[in-house]
Design a protein around this motif. Sequence first.
Motif, PDB file in Angstrom:
ATOM      1  N   ALA A 138       0.782  -1.072  -0.206  1.00  0.00           N
ATOM      2  CA  ALA A 138       0.436   0.024  -0.041  1.00  0.00           C
ATOM      3  C   ALA A 138       0.659   1.139  -0.335  1.00  0.00           C
ATOM      4  N   GLY A 139       2.093   0.732  -0.012  1.00  0.00           N
ATOM      5  CA  GLY A 139       3.056   2.474   0.004  1.00  0.00           C
ATOM      6  C   GLY A 139       3.079   2.876   1.773  1.00  0.00           C
ATOM      7  N   GLY A 140       3.608   4.183   1.897  1.00  0.00           N
ATOM      8  CA  GLY A 140       3.975   4.383   2.695  1.00  0.00           C
ATOM      9  C   GLY A 140       5.170   2.813   4.737  1.00  0.00           C
ATOM     10  N   ALA A 141       4.366   3.379   5.759  1.00  0.00           N
ATOM     11  CA  ALA A 141       5.211   2.368   5.989  1.00  0.00           C
ATOM     12  C   ALA A 141       4.158   1.261   6.298  1.00  0.00           C
ATOM     13  N   ASP A 165      -2.699  -6.093  13.382  1.00  0.00           N
ATOM     14  CA  ASP A 165      -1.330  -5.715  12.196  1.00  0.00           C
ATOM     15  C   ASP A 165      -0.331  -4.875  13.319  1.00  0.00           C
ATOM     16  N   VAL A 166       0.822  -5.286  12.943  1.00  0.00           N
ATOM     17  CA  VAL A 166       1.313  -4.094  13.595  1.00  0.00           C
ATOM     18  C   VAL A 166       2.158  -3.500  12.791  1.00  0.00           C
ATOM     19  N   PRO A 167       2.307  -1.929  13.651  1.00  0.00           N
ATOM     20  CA  PRO A 167       3.003  -1.271  12.008  1.00  0.00           C
ATOM     21  C   PRO A 167       4.719  -2.101  12.210  1.00  0.00           C
ATOM     22  N   MET A 168       5.387  -1.493  11.275  1.00  0.00           N
ATOM     23  CA  MET A 168       6.713  -1.676  11.178  1.00  0.00           C
ATOM     24  C   MET A 168       7.578  -0.400  10.697  1.00  0.00           C
ATOM     25  N   ALA A 169       8.472  -0.129  11.654  1.00  0.00           N
ATOM     26  CA  ALA A 169       9.360   1.342  11.133  1.00  0.00           C
ATOM     27  C   ALA A 169      10.005   1.251  10.418  1.00  0.00           C
ATOM     28  N   ALA A 174      15.007  -8.119  10.287  1.00  0.00           N
ATOM     29  CA  ALA A 174      14.758  -7.775  11.851  1.00  0.00           C
ATOM     30  C   ALA A 174      13.626  -7.523  13.136  1.00  0.00           C
ATOM     31  N   THR A 175      13.164  -6.469  11.943  1.00  0.00           N
ATOM     32  CA  THR A 175      11.842  -5.257  12.369  1.00  0.00           C
ATOM     33  C   THR A 175      11.001  -6.351  11.956  1.00  0.00           C
ATOM     34  N   THR A 176      11.152  -7.468  10.977  1.00  0.00           N
ATOM     35  CA  THR A 176      10.001  -9.043  10.836  1.00  0.00           C
ATOM     36  C   THR A 176       9.883  -9.245  12.345  1.00  0.00           C
ATOM     37  N   VAL A 177      11.111 -10.094  12.276  1.00  0.00           N
ATOM     38  CA  VAL A 177      11.346 -10.625  13.747  1.00  0.00           C
ATOM     39  C   VAL A 177      10.456 -10.215  14.625  1.00  0.00           C
ATOM     40  N   ALA A 178      10.928  -9.163  15.053  1.00  0.00           N
ATOM     41  CA  ALA A 178      10.319  -8.430  15.946  1.00  0.00           C
ATOM     42  C   ALA A 178       8.131  -8.313  16.157  1.00  0.00           C
TER      43      ALA A 178
END
Length: 204
Positions: A138-141, A165-169, A174-178
């Motif tokens: 979707a674009g963006g974060a 739904d978990v936002p990712m910075a 690594a962020t995916t795992v968190a």
Amino acid sequence: MTSCFRSLCLGAALAWSALLGACAGAPPPRLMLLSNDVAVPPASAMIQRPILVVRTVTMPEYLDRRSILYRSADAELKRFPDQVWAERLGESVTRWMALQLAADLPAYEVEAFGAASEKSPALALNMELQSFEPDAAAGGAAMLRLRGAWHLAGGAVTDGRLSADVPMATLDAATTVAAMRTALKQASDGIAAQVRQMPLSAGK
């Protein structure tokens, strides 16, 4: 003719050697693990607890592999380069959920995959994931989206939906795992709440 053939063979051999050298010089991929370090309270040897088995979590074939994927478009997946799962995701999610439920449900003896003893489990948890990957279409974060269903069978029967739904910075492995850990914690909280409402059954 013979000279030309020898030149071709020599050229092919040199090209193959260069390819092997490039592969040998490339660093190995980083191994990522979806681990859960939650503290599970010790069980008393004097108390026999009912068994809750977390069956092997099922998921789409595209997820249950070594590559770590994200959704780059509505019908397109990409993988994070040079980073792979240390084990298949279905194994990791099953073990993660069993550990979390063991910590959240001390009245039960929670085991992953199957009961280690001959005693039949009082409850068996089956989970089916329909999606469990970052969505950057979707674009963006990016957003880690968990969708699926769960079903408890045994002494009591109930089921529910999985939706988180978990936002990712940042969009990386690594962020995916968190984000996956956060989504699974939300899912396990809902399941544990349902189990607490059920009467304890020791099974057979």
